[in-house]
Design a protein around this motif. Structure first.
Motif, mmCIF file in Angstrom:
data_model
loop_
_atom_site.group_PDB
_atom_site.id
_atom_site.type_symbol
_atom_site.label_atom_id
_atom_site.label_comp_id
_atom_site.label_asym_id
_atom_site.label_seq_id
_atom_site.Cartn_x
_atom_site.Cartn_y
_atom_site.Cartn_z
ATOM 1 N N PHE B 106 0.838 -1.209 0.000
ATOM 2 C CA PHE B 106 0.000 0.000 0.000
ATOM 3 C C PHE B 106 0.874 1.259 0.000
ATOM 4 C CE2 PHE B 106 -4.244 -1.656 2.058
ATOM 5 C CZ PHE B 106 -4.341 -2.611 1.061
ATOM 6 N N LEU B 107 1.875 1.281 0.905
ATOM 7 C CA LEU B 107 2.707 2.486 1.043
ATOM 8 C C LEU B 107 3.507 2.761 -0.232
ATOM 9 C CD1 LEU B 107 4.082 2.029 4.685
ATOM 10 C CD2 LEU B 107 2.553 3.860 3.915
ATOM 11 N N SER B 108 3.962 1.703 -0.879
ATOM 12 C CA SER B 108 4.831 1.883 -2.041
ATOM 13 C C SER B 108 4.054 2.256 -3.298
ATOM 14 C CB SER B 108 5.621 0.596 -2.336
ATOM 15 O OG SER B 108 6.376 0.216 -1.218
ATOM 16 N N CYS B 109 2.840 1.777 -3.408
ATOM 17 C CA CYS B 109 2.092 1.934 -4.661
ATOM 18 C C CYS B 109 1.005 3.004 -4.600
ATOM 19 C CB CYS B 109 1.452 0.606 -5.053
ATOM 20 S SG CYS B 109 2.658 -0.712 -5.308
ATOM 21 N N LEU B 110 0.498 3.305 -3.440
ATOM 22 C CA LEU B 110 -0.711 4.127 -3.342
ATOM 23 C C LEU B 110 -0.453 5.420 -2.567
ATOM 24 C CD1 LEU B 110 -3.102 1.217 -2.299
ATOM 25 C CD2 LEU B 110 -2.593 1.994 -4.622
ATOM 26 N N ASN B 111 -1.082 6.481 -3.018
ATOM 27 C CA ASN B 111 -1.054 7.747 -2.286
ATOM 28 C C ASN B 111 -2.251 7.819 -1.351
ATOM 29 O OD1 ASN B 111 1.264 8.808 -3.531
ATOM 30 N ND2 ASN B 111 0.047 9.395 -5.321
ATOM 31 N N SER B 133 -2.600 3.752 5.958
ATOM 32 C CA SER B 133 -1.944 4.333 4.786
ATOM 33 C C SER B 133 -2.840 5.357 4.089
ATOM 34 C CB SER B 133 -1.533 3.221 3.823
ATOM 35 O OG SER B 133 -2.659 2.456 3.462
ATOM 36 N N PHE B 262 11.056 1.352 2.628
ATOM 37 C CA PHE B 262 10.239 1.199 3.843
ATOM 38 C C PHE B 262 10.845 0.099 4.727
ATOM 39 C CE2 PHE B 262 7.282 3.227 0.880
ATOM 40 C CZ PHE B 262 6.819 4.268 1.666
#
Lengths: 400, 400
Positions: B106-111, B133, B262
């Protein structure tokens, strides 16, 4: 291909790990590399902790309670009493390393866009946790010429905005080894109270205080009990970094309740690590006496030797196992890379941490180096000799 | 006292753990409580994994690589080949449980503010990771009357907005045990490709597919290799939930690079767990044969017995170790609490999971129950008898 998230782009690369590939290159050339760059001590983990895991006879390694095993939390509450920290087991949430304690603290207390004031240089991974949780870091510079003392509280006052929700300190400090005084902590208490802020206190090095100096926990401060969140870890205390066991502690029940919900989402902390952490509480005092004597010996060697090198200055740290020094160089990042790529002295070299990554203000710390005195005295002597020789020949040396 | 964060307030309490205090009450009354509420199997962890930890002779439990131990990642890449998942070790990031793999994804792909579509009912902790997130969940209801099959892709299309960045599936599914078909996965592939979305695939139950049905991984889907992020865990595979070891897998190097940052912030996954996880890869096939036979026996008992109870219907699940059933009751939350607080049959009762917490649409699942068939056949029989007797006397039973 869809885009990586903005926060994925903003996340800093670990400043400590950036140089790792260059160390590999040096090793491939057959060179001995002394690792003074990381907080990974060579000190043995207490046997009592190792044996607890080795002798376990569980047939199923099952989920535990999301707040951590109750027996462990009860024992940990007792342990803190030795430090005059009076908490109940229900004030403690066991976390997956101190890292998760910081994350849970940020997530539970702060909204995205909130601001947090912290003295720099600071533990570099705070930046990562701030990015993950959408929190803004507002740094206040503590200066090497002041021995990295807490900057005047008036400087904190200047940064307080309606968005300011917390102050974060790391005591004793990584990367500077600075140990906050009672006056400094009282000043922090007053500003925390005045503006109704949270005080996050990362105290993972609290067992490492030297020279008979008093350790004062944020948990000791009167009148702000509901504002304080302490972050702890067994990584440094028991030289057990790989176990990934920490704790979030607060007298504020609302914080514990919120943090527990984040804890439930990730289910539980690691079972083996908790087993070891609980057993480690019975580590004999003699272990710590030996370890502290060892660290003092190392620290004295590092600080005395560095201060004898022309152009180098290193304040005496009274806690943790780091020393932060100013070197006669313009670009510490380049120097540290050069040490690994180009330099050797009698087929040895040294890996150090440039301090720039520990500052959030760009351009600071470019002539500063963090040294973790995590190796034995013989290796340290060799490493220090490398530094001395390197500074004689380094092409990027500052001219006066 | 400063306020808890909004996300701290929004975080749901774990629906599975909410009832725990009532189970304690039942136990205090001297009742046997059959725990069919959690995904904690009674199956033994493979000895090869337990012994690796028990026989380790490390003196210092040190930090490992932030991506996980390379030897483990290499072995895991080999393991996946058995499932026709062709990845390099560098496509794998070892995480602290599957939980952290989902967080990092979630953190890497989504704002923050991005939307993610997922079929409900779904693994309840996804809500927590979404809150952490700042991601918005857009549910599509899969229906018990369709055996929880994937809803028509046209339903997904209706939810796609400019904010939609990902679809998340859990295959085989928790809480329904549903195993997606090739047609369903192909349909997902097409919509992912059409809108350039991420496809997050939580496949932690992939070893648990029954009746000779084919397991199709999101990693098998052609043409969307850069869009797929697989989340894995050793918790279920080796009945090792407490070890907290998982993995994030993607052919998309940018995702791995972002996730690693992360990972660096939290330093490394647990050392003992990785040790056990790596050794567990050599678990003999006979272990899985036994385990799968056992689960099939249990599943058949559960589904057949439930469907014989008047007013109960339970589709046959082909994967994982859960069955989701409709009960002739209006309020499953109340029923499950009542089972613990009020009911007993021969001094026994049963703890079940009400399904409402697995839906994000309010009001759904109120007459549905999740049963984890995580106990042996004898205990399961007793538990099922309790359910049958309970439904005869439950005051909140639906009238036709």
């Amino acid at each position: 291909m869809p885009n990586i998230s903005n926060r994925g782009m903003e996340m800093p690369e670990s400043p400590i790990r950036r140089l790792a590939p260059y160390a590999e290159v040096a090793k491939k050339k057959g060179r001995t590399v002394y690792h003074l760059n990381i907080g990974q001590p060579d000190i043995a983990t207490p046997e009592i902790a190792l044996n607890e895991v080795k002798n376990n006879d569980l047939k199923v390694i099952a989920y535990g309670h999301s707040a951590g095993n109750e027996s462990y939390r009860r024992k940990l509450a007792d342990y803190y009493k030795k430090y005059n920290i009076n908490v109940e087991y229900s004030d403690i949430l066991i976390t997956t390393g101190g890292s998760e304690a910081i994350c849970f603290g940020f997530l539970s207390c702060l909204n995205p866009g909130d601001e947090i004031i912290l003295p720099e240089p600071f533990y570099a991974n705070y930046i990562g946790f701030a990015v993950s949780s959408g929190v803004k870091i507002k740094p206040i510079t503590s200066k090497i010429d002041d021995g990295f003392a807490l900057p005047p509280i008036s400087e904190f006052e200047k940064l307080v905005t309606p968005k300011t929700k917390a102050i974060l300190i790391n005591n004793p400090n990584n990367p500077t080894g600075y140990l906050y005084s009672r006056d400094e902590l009282n000043a922090l208490r007053d500003i925390v109270k005045k503006h109704n802020l949270y005080l996050f206190a990362d105290e993972v090095y609290k067992e490492f205080c030297y020279d008979g100096m008093e350790y004062i926990s944020a948990m000791h401060l009167e009148g702000i009990e509901d504002n304080v969140v302490m972050m702890d870890s067994i990584s440094k205390r028991y030289s057990a970094c790989g176990m990934r066991i920490g704790a979030l502690i607060s007298k504020n029940k609302e914080i514990i309740k919120a943090a527990l919900k984040f804890g439930q989402a990730r289910l539980c902390p690691p079972a083996y690590g908790q087993m070891a952490g609980e057993a480690a509480i019975d580590t004999p005092d003699s272990y710590f006496e030996e370890v502290l004597n060892e660290y003092v010996k190392r620290r004295n060697l590092v600080v005395e030797t560095l201060n004898k090198i022309e152009g180098v200055s290193c304040p005496m740290p009274h806690g943790a196992f780091y020393a932060a020094a100013r070197f006669p160089i313009a670009d510490a990042d380049h120097f540290c890379q050069w040490l690994l790529e180009e330099f050797e002295y009698e087929n040895q070299t040294v890996m150090l941490s440039p301090m720039s990554g520990f500052y959030s203000t760009k351009g600071l710390g470019t002539d500063e180096i963090r040294i973790g005195y995590v190796l034995n005295v013989d290796d340290l002597s060799n490493a220090l000799k490398c530094i001395e020789e390197a500074l004689k020949v380094y092409p990027g040396r500052k001219t006066k």
